[in-house]
Design an enzyme around this catalytic site. Sequence first.
Site, PDB file in Angstrom:
ATOM      1  N   LYS A 165       0.834  -1.191   0.000  1.00 49.94           N
ATOM      2  CA  LYS A 165       0.000   0.000   0.000  1.00 49.94           C
ATOM      3  C   LYS A 165       0.874   1.249   0.000  1.00 49.94           C
ATOM      4  O   LYS A 165       1.529   1.577   0.995  1.00 49.94           O
ATOM      5  CB  LYS A 165      -0.948  -0.013   1.203  1.00 49.94           C
ATOM      6  CG  LYS A 165      -1.998  -1.113   1.110  1.00 49.94           C
ATOM      7  CD  LYS A 165      -2.827  -0.990  -0.148  1.00 49.94           C
ATOM      8  CE  LYS A 165      -3.746  -2.162  -0.372  1.00 49.94           C
ATOM      9  NZ  LYS A 165      -4.510  -2.040  -1.620  1.00 49.94           N
ATOM     10  N   ASP A 193       0.700  -0.645  -4.966  1.00 49.47           N
ATOM     11  CA  ASP A 193      -0.690  -0.248  -5.199  1.00 49.47           C
ATOM     12  C   ASP A 193      -0.952   1.112  -4.573  1.00 49.47           C
ATOM     13  O   ASP A 193      -1.057   1.239  -3.357  1.00 49.47           O
ATOM     14  CB  ASP A 193      -1.624  -1.301  -4.611  1.00 49.47           C
ATOM     15  CG  ASP A 193      -3.085  -0.979  -4.865  1.00 49.47           C
ATOM     16  OD1 ASP A 193      -3.360  -0.058  -5.662  1.00 49.47           O
ATOM     17  OD2 ASP A 193      -3.947  -1.648  -4.275  1.00 49.47           O
ATOM     18  N   GLU A 218       0.227  -0.399  -9.632  1.00 49.85           N
ATOM     19  CA  GLU A 218      -1.236  -0.532  -9.656  1.00 49.85           C
ATOM     20  C   GLU A 218      -1.920   0.798  -9.377  1.00 49.85           C
ATOM     21  O   GLU A 218      -1.611   1.471  -8.400  1.00 49.85           O
ATOM     22  CB  GLU A 218      -1.701  -1.586  -8.633  1.00 49.85           C
ATOM     23  CG  GLU A 218      -3.208  -1.768  -8.635  1.00 49.85           C
ATOM     24  CD  GLU A 218      -3.671  -2.972  -7.830  1.00 49.85           C
ATOM     25  OE1 GLU A 218      -4.866  -3.028  -7.495  1.00 49.85           O
ATOM     26  OE2 GLU A 218      -2.845  -3.870  -7.552  1.00 49.85           O
ATOM     27  N   ASP A 241      -7.376  -0.971 -11.418  1.00 50.23           N
ATOM     28  CA  ASP A 241      -8.309  -1.479 -10.411  1.00 50.23           C
ATOM     29  C   ASP A 241      -9.556  -0.612 -10.338  1.00 50.23           C
ATOM     30  O   ASP A 241     -10.565  -0.886 -10.976  1.00 50.23           O
ATOM     31  CB  ASP A 241      -7.611  -1.540  -9.054  1.00 50.23           C
ATOM     32  CG  ASP A 241      -8.505  -2.041  -7.923  1.00 50.23           C
ATOM     33  OD1 ASP A 241      -9.695  -2.308  -8.168  1.00 50.23           O
ATOM     34  OD2 ASP A 241      -8.034  -2.171  -6.786  1.00 50.23           O
ATOM     35  N   LYS A 265     -12.940  -6.836  -8.574  1.00 51.85           N
ATOM     36  CA  LYS A 265     -13.616  -6.897  -7.273  1.00 51.85           C
ATOM     37  C   LYS A 265     -15.099  -7.188  -7.499  1.00 51.85           C
ATOM     38  O   LYS A 265     -15.801  -6.442  -8.188  1.00 51.85           O
ATOM     39  CB  LYS A 265     -13.432  -5.584  -6.508  1.00 51.85           C
ATOM     40  CG  LYS A 265     -12.007  -5.343  -6.027  1.00 51.85           C
ATOM     41  CD  LYS A 265     -11.943  -4.054  -5.214  1.00 51.85           C
ATOM     42  CE  LYS A 265     -10.618  -3.950  -4.461  1.00 51.85           C
ATOM     43  NZ  LYS A 265      -9.497  -3.597  -5.358  1.00 51.85           N
TER      44      LYS A 265
END
Length: 367
Positions: A165, A193, A218, A241, A265
């Site tokens: 993250k 990400d 990402e 994403d 997702k």
Amino acid sequence: MKITALNVYQVDLPLKEGRYSWSNGNYVEVFDSTVLEIITDEGLKGYAECCPLGSAYLPSFALGVRAGLAELSPHLIGQDPLNIGQINRTMDAALRGHPYAKAPVDIACWDLLGKATGQPLYTLLGGDAQQDVVLYRAISQEAPEIMAQKIEGYAAEGYTKFQLKVGGDANDDIDRIHATRAVLKKTDLLVADANTGWTRHEAARVVGAIAGMDVYVEQPCLTYEECVSIRRRTALPFVMDEVIDTPNTLVRGIAEDAMDVINLKISKVGGLSKARLMRDLCVAHGIPMTIEDTWGGDITTAAIAHLARSTPSEFTFSATDFNSYGTVDIAEGAPKRVNGRMTAADRPGLGVTPIFDALGAPVAQYS
């Protein structure tokens, strides 16, 4: 078969690590999850779970799931839950948008279809494409040395793929990426990400500073156009994403060569029906996927496992065992991680049974 009632449960999911932090200072300590029970006139019951990642991640929030179910329920009573296409058309006619609120209805109907036909969901979603699925571990945003230590700990548990993250201060993020890549094996995968957290100039600095490293980038920026701009500036493999949220945005991304991998997702796109459609589009165009959801517990993890197990391994970049992050079990029979992998149950439907003592009394009932 007809839907006779819908029961809605709310459950708190505290984290083992205490806090999950991502871009721009966002964090969650206790997740607010919604569990849906659909009851039919034939005695079968279908289950699903939806758990947004707080209220500042996507256009979704926990109270919105339950408000959406209140809006949709009158239109669902009396409908055939096994006619999943009609269920989705009914929901789309009754409520524009809010795919995350429709997702648990769609998933619970798939659970019912599996139970009615005696088949596990992975069979209905495409067949048994792989025996088990490789998992990634999300590493919450902290100081570089702490993140590196956590990666070493999770690597010892069998994980080989890590989602770092970032999306904070660019200088700190560059240090985070270098520190974590340094402790990984050559065969391990690292994804940086940013969760939309960098502005374009920050993202340009970061990808320039990590050029030549073995790392995936990402969702660096907020918009599709900004991300594509960064994609054009780096040779590093690129993951999209948050902005790939419909079949239409996926088709655009494929046509414009916007990514190498997507993060699919289930609740973000509206449930298993649309997730399966997007999965099949990705397979047809050679795009691997991380198959997961925004968050959740045992029931969400089961849905992820079934969609992933029905996806060819070469197109399953990774998946997620969300139920290993929390401290509360909400269903029996849920997938469990073994050496960094998990699989879906061979039992009908999702193959899980809610633990009603953990869920408590319904917060809403519709009939």
